[in-house]
Motif scaffolding. Structure first.
Motif, PDB file in Angstrom:
ATOM      1  N   GLY A 183      92.406  58.843  12.765  1.00 19.78           N
ATOM      2  CA  GLY A 183      92.449  60.465  13.254  1.00 19.78           C
ATOM      3  C   GLY A 183      91.974  61.361  12.133  1.00 19.78           C
ATOM      4  O   GLY A 183      91.074  60.990  11.370  1.00 19.78           O
ATOM      5  N   TYR A 226      93.192  62.614  19.526  1.00 15.93           N
ATOM      6  CA  TYR A 226      92.839  61.275  20.169  1.00 15.93           C
ATOM      7  C   TYR A 226      93.898  60.798  20.898  1.00 15.93           C
ATOM      8  O   TYR A 226      95.057  60.843  20.589  1.00 15.93           O
ATOM      9  N   ASN A 284      94.002  51.960  19.840  1.00 13.07           N
ATOM     10  CA  ASN A 284      93.176  53.244  19.379  1.00 13.07           C
ATOM     11  C   ASN A 284      92.272  53.344  20.430  1.00 13.07           C
ATOM     12  O   ASN A 284      90.920  52.922  20.413  1.00 13.07           O
ATOM     13  N   GLU A 304      90.250  55.882  21.906  1.00  7.85           N
ATOM     14  CA  GLU A 304      89.232  56.621  21.885  1.00  7.85           C
ATOM     15  C   GLU A 304      88.429  56.367  20.615  1.00  7.85           C
ATOM     16  O   GLU A 304      87.648  57.017  20.121  1.00  7.85           O
ATOM     17  N   ALA A 319      89.378  56.397  17.390  1.00 10.08           N
ATOM     18  CA  ALA A 319      89.532  57.329  16.219  1.00 10.08           C
ATOM     19  C   ALA A 319      89.236  56.625  14.917  1.00 10.08           C
ATOM     20  O   ALA A 319      89.344  55.437  14.706  1.00 10.08           O
TER      21      ALA A 319
END
Length: 299
Positions: A138, A172, A266, A268, A270
């Motif tokens: 992130g 995210y 995870n 998306e 990130a």
């Protein structure tokens, strides 16, 4: 056993003068009449030759002159070897050294190498990659990716990168599993730490210990962006309660807990960093402690 030291100097780490550091190492180690050799770290992070060299030449100490990324790369190669690890902290953040109370002065750090005590510290794996200190997905990883391509290193450059991304930082989607807790979140960042700080005395996990067999997990959840500095300050100062996995986790603006292992989906993709170095984004991150991974020379 007579000591034999290998110094590994990172020629590009941090901001210091490498020729001065090399001269200081030669002078101070020669005064102690300790046998030593000076080598360079390598950009590929390939240290598979070290275990054989340690055994064949009866090396007692490896001293890394660099930052957390170099320490992790070397550490991954020597897990299980009968060798002590020293640090001359000349990186940009020096998070592991600062957590272990190793001075930033080259001369004083060398004194720790010569006169300190070697005791075991934990590490952890992110999938198959070793980490000595912390990883994150992130916002902080986004900064790490930006910082890695800057022409200058150091705290000032890092602060500029952080300021540039602050107001545009997205959240995210993640799925997490820790013990019996499984939950989905929207978050600015997730930090998984073995040390208490990112580096430069910027504390992120106040309850972290280098040898407690636990990971400290800090989740900066989705919230009003103007509230972020306040809640981050609470985390830095230790005002946020560190939860255990004995019950169900309470998800707050900053969720802080300890666990020996963690799985992050995870969703998306990130960005990811490991010990401050940008890494290829993976959808599933399986993170687990390696107890007593390295023998670190500390004050």
């Amino acid at each position: 056993m007579r000591r034999k030291i290998i110094y590994l100097i990172n020629p590009i780490s941090g901001t210091g003068n490498r020729s001065d550091i090399k001269e200081t190492i030669i002078r101070e180690t020669s005064m102690r009449r300790i046998h030593f050799e000076i080598l360079h770290t390598n950009s590929e992070g390939d240290y598979r030759y070290l275990p054989g060299k340690i055994r064949q030449e009866n090396i007692t100490d490896l001293v890394i002159c660099g930052g957390d990324g170099s320490i992790s790369a070397v550490g991954a190669a020597i897990i299980g070897e009968n060798v002590s690890l020293g640090i001359i902290p000349i990186g940009s953040g020096n998070g592991l050294a600062l957590t272990a109370k190793i001075p930033l002065s080259v001369v004083r750090a060398l004194k720790v190498v010569f006169d300190g005590r070697a005791s075991y510290i934990d590490g952890f794996y992110v999938n198959d990659q070793f980490s000595c200190m912390l990883c994150g997905v992130g916002f902080d990883a986004r900064i790490a990716h930006d910082f890695a391509v800057q022409g200058k290193r150091g705290l000032k450059t890092y602060v500029k990168c952080a300021a540039r991304h602050f107001f545009s930082a997205p959240t995210y989607s993640f799925d997490l599993q820790a013990g019996n807790n499984t939950f989905s979140i929207k978050a600015f960042s997730i930090t998984v730490a073995n040390s208490d700080q990112f580096g430069n005395h910027f504390t992120i996990a106040p309850k972290a210990s280098l040898n407690d067999g636990l990971l400290d997990v800090v989740i900066i959840n989705k919230m009003n962006r103007l509230s972020l500095p306040f809640y981050i300050l609470r985390q830095i100062t230790g005002a946020n309660r560190c939860q255990t996995l004995s019950g169900r986790l309470k998800l707050t603006n900053v969720t802080y807990f300890q666990t020996p292992s963690l799985t992050i989906v995870n969703k998306e993709k990130a960005p990811l960093h490991i010990d401050g170095d940008p890494e290829f984004c993976q959808e599933t991150l399986s993170i687990r402690v390696v107890p007593n991974a390295l023998k670190l020379i500390q004050p």
